[in-house]
Design a protein around this motif. Structure first.
Motif, PDB file in Angstrom:
ATOM      1  N   ARG A   8      30.715  44.328 -24.344  1.00  0.00           N
ATOM      2  CA  ARG A   8      29.303  44.673 -24.180  1.00  0.00           C
ATOM      3  C   ARG A   8      28.509  43.416 -23.868  1.00  0.00           C
ATOM      4  N   VAL A   9      27.329  43.602 -23.284  1.00  0.00           N
ATOM      5  CA  VAL A   9      26.458  42.465 -23.015  1.00  0.00           C
ATOM      6  C   VAL A   9      25.931  41.960 -24.349  1.00  0.00           C
ATOM      7  N   ASP A  10      26.128  40.689 -24.610  1.00  0.00           N
ATOM      8  CA  ASP A  10      25.639  40.064 -25.833  1.00  0.00           C
ATOM      9  C   ASP A  10      24.254  39.472 -25.596  1.00  0.00           C
ATOM     10  N   HIS A  11      24.131  38.657 -24.558  1.00  0.00           N
ATOM     11  CA  HIS A  11      22.834  38.066 -24.219  1.00  0.00           C
ATOM     12  C   HIS A  11      22.848  37.494 -22.814  1.00  0.00           C
ATOM     13  N   VAL A  12      21.671  37.189 -22.324  1.00  0.00           N
ATOM     14  CA  VAL A  12      21.494  36.502 -21.049  1.00  0.00           C
ATOM     15  C   VAL A  12      20.972  35.111 -21.383  1.00  0.00           C
ATOM     16  N   GLY A  13      21.630  34.082 -20.859  1.00  0.00           N
ATOM     17  CA  GLY A  13      21.244  32.702 -21.110  1.00  0.00           C
ATOM     18  C   GLY A  13      20.395  32.160 -19.976  1.00  0.00           C
ATOM     19  N   ILE A  14      19.271  31.559 -20.332  1.00  0.00           N
ATOM     20  CA  ILE A  14      18.329  31.016 -19.361  1.00  0.00           C
ATOM     21  C   ILE A  14      18.199  29.513 -19.602  1.00  0.00           C
ATOM     22  N   ALA A  15      18.480  28.733 -18.576  1.00  0.00           N
ATOM     23  CA  ALA A  15      18.375  27.275 -18.673  1.00  0.00           C
ATOM     24  C   ALA A  15      16.919  26.864 -18.473  1.00  0.00           C
ATOM     25  N   VAL A  16      16.422  26.023 -19.368  1.00  0.00           N
ATOM     26  CA  VAL A  16      15.042  25.532 -19.301  1.00  0.00           C
ATOM     27  C   VAL A  16      15.021  24.046 -19.630  1.00  0.00           C
ATOM     28  N   GLU A  17      13.961  23.381 -19.215  1.00  0.00           N
ATOM     29  CA  GLU A  17      13.785  21.970 -19.564  1.00  0.00           C
ATOM     30  C   GLU A  17      13.406  21.813 -21.030  1.00  0.00           C
ATOM     31  N   SER A  18      12.595  22.765 -21.544  1.00  0.00           N
ATOM     32  CA  SER A  18      12.086  22.694 -22.907  1.00  0.00           C
ATOM     33  C   SER A  18      11.986  24.098 -23.492  1.00  0.00           C
ATOM     34  N   ILE A  19      12.629  24.318 -24.609  1.00  0.00           N
ATOM     35  CA  ILE A  19      12.536  25.612 -25.282  1.00  0.00           C
ATOM     36  C   ILE A  19      11.097  25.872 -25.696  1.00  0.00           C
ATOM     37  N   GLU A  20      10.457  24.882 -26.278  1.00  0.00           N
ATOM     38  CA  GLU A  20       9.084  25.038 -26.760  1.00  0.00           C
ATOM     39  C   GLU A  20       8.133  25.463 -25.642  1.00  0.00           C
ATOM     40  N   GLU A  21       8.291  24.870 -24.462  1.00  0.00           N
ATOM     41  CA  GLU A  21       7.416  25.215 -23.341  1.00  0.00           C
ATOM     42  C   GLU A  21       7.742  26.572 -22.737  1.00  0.00           C
ATOM     43  N   ALA A  22       9.005  26.983 -22.774  1.00  0.00           N
ATOM     44  CA  ALA A  22       9.416  28.234 -22.126  1.00  0.00           C
ATOM     45  C   ALA A  22       9.262  29.463 -23.007  1.00  0.00           C
ATOM     46  N   GLU A  23       9.348  29.291 -24.326  1.00  0.00           N
ATOM     47  CA  GLU A  23       9.392  30.474 -25.180  1.00  0.00           C
ATOM     48  C   GLU A  23       8.074  31.248 -25.233  1.00  0.00           C
ATOM     49  N   GLY A  24       6.966  30.660 -24.839  1.00  0.00           N
ATOM     50  CA  GLY A  24       5.695  31.374 -24.814  1.00  0.00           C
ATOM     51  C   GLY A  24       5.765  32.633 -23.963  1.00  0.00           C
ATOM     52  N   LEU A  25       6.470  32.543 -22.844  1.00  0.00           N
ATOM     53  CA  LEU A  25       6.630  33.722 -21.991  1.00  0.00           C
ATOM     54  C   LEU A  25       7.421  34.802 -22.724  1.00  0.00           C
ATOM     55  N   LEU A  26       8.481  34.401 -23.412  1.00  0.00           N
ATOM     56  CA  LEU A  26       9.279  35.391 -24.147  1.00  0.00           C
ATOM     57  C   LEU A  26       8.450  36.052 -25.243  1.00  0.00           C
ATOM     58  N   PHE A  27       7.620  35.272 -25.924  1.00  0.00           N
ATOM     59  CA  PHE A  27       6.734  35.849 -26.946  1.00  0.00           C
ATOM     60  C   PHE A  27       5.755  36.833 -26.315  1.00  0.00           C
ATOM     61  N   ALA A  28       5.220  36.494 -25.146  1.00  0.00           N
ATOM     62  CA  ALA A  28       4.281  37.389 -24.447  1.00  0.00           C
ATOM     63  C   ALA A  28       4.965  38.698 -24.059  1.00  0.00           C
ATOM     64  N   LEU A  29       6.271  38.645 -23.800  1.00  0.00           N
ATOM     65  CA  LEU A  29       7.030  39.849 -23.464  1.00  0.00           C
ATOM     66  C   LEU A  29       7.375  40.685 -24.696  1.00  0.00           C
ATOM     67  N   GLY A  30       7.102  40.141 -25.882  1.00  0.00           N
ATOM     68  CA  GLY A  30       7.377  40.871 -27.115  1.00  0.00           C
ATOM     69  C   GLY A  30       8.635  40.445 -27.836  1.00  0.00           C
ATOM     70  N   CYS A  31       9.228  39.339 -27.416  1.00  0.00           N
ATOM     71  CA  CYS A  31      10.444  38.849 -28.075  1.00  0.00           C
ATOM     72  C   CYS A  31      10.122  38.251 -29.435  1.00  0.00           C
ATOM     73  N   GLU A  32      11.105  38.313 -30.302  1.00  0.00           N
ATOM     74  CA  GLU A  32      11.045  37.653 -31.608  1.00  0.00           C
ATOM     75  C   GLU A  32      12.131  36.581 -31.649  1.00  0.00           C
ATOM     76  N   LYS A  33      11.754  35.369 -31.968  1.00  0.00           N
ATOM     77  CA  LYS A  33      12.725  34.276 -32.090  1.00  0.00           C
ATOM     78  C   LYS A  33      13.424  34.413 -33.431  1.00  0.00           C
ATOM     79  N   ILE A  34      14.764  34.432 -33.398  1.00  0.00           N
ATOM     80  CA  ILE A  34      15.502  34.584 -34.654  1.00  0.00           C
ATOM     81  C   ILE A  34      16.370  33.379 -34.989  1.00  0.00           C
TER      82      ILE A  34
END
Length: 155
Positions: A8-34
């Motif tokens: 099964r699909v476990d996750h999709v990995g996205i390469a970024v320069e900075s997690i802190e700078e990129a995660e704002g978009l994920l939060f806006a989409l409704g993601c929860e950081k675990i």
């Protein structure tokens, strides 16, 4: 035995320069950081985000002090999709089934709490697939525990 085990699909990995700078978009989409962790096996940090019941995304960012596969990827391609991780119930059986069909599987590695192998992006999809089998102890050694597994359970 060369039949493909449960997968099964476990996750999709996205390469970024900075997690802190990129995660704002994920939060806006409704993601929860675990979870967030510096890899002890490579020069990168990874963070897991849950969206809904079973959808999960992973941000991976290189450590500033080193050059790695990830810094090379970002220099070549910029931020974006890096890999799709498929959880398999039995990695050895999955590798055997794929190789029997003529599919290249590379970088098979065993770690204390998981094993992995990769289908390089030279395949017809152009995507890098990580095959991953979780072992006992994986969830127990991380703060997010069983939430790291799709639906809270490993295959």
């Amino acid at each position: 035995m060369s039949e493909m085990p449960a997968v099964r699909v476990d996750h999709v990995g996205i390469a970024v320069e900075s997690i802190e700078e990129a995660e704002g978009l994920l939060f806006a989409l409704g993601c929860e950081k675990i979870h967030e962790e510096r890899s002890e096996y490579g020069s990168f940090t990874w963070a897991t985000y849950v969206l809904g019941g079973a959808s999960r995304l992973e941000l991976i960012a290189p450590r500033a002090e080193s050059v790695s596969f990830l810094t090379e990827f970002l220099e070549r391609s910029g931020p974006g999709l890096h890999h799709v991780t498929l959880e398999v119930a039995d990695l050895d059986r999955a590798v055997a089934a794929l190789e029997k069909r003529g599919i290249d599987v590379v970088d098979h590695a065993e770690f204390e709490h998981w094993a992995e192998a990769f289908l390089p992006p030279g395949n017809p999809t152009g995507a890098l697939f990580q095959l991953m089998e979780y072992y006992d102890g994986y969830a127990e050694t991380r703060g997010a525990g069983d939430r790291l597994f799709v639906d809270g359970e490993r295959l």
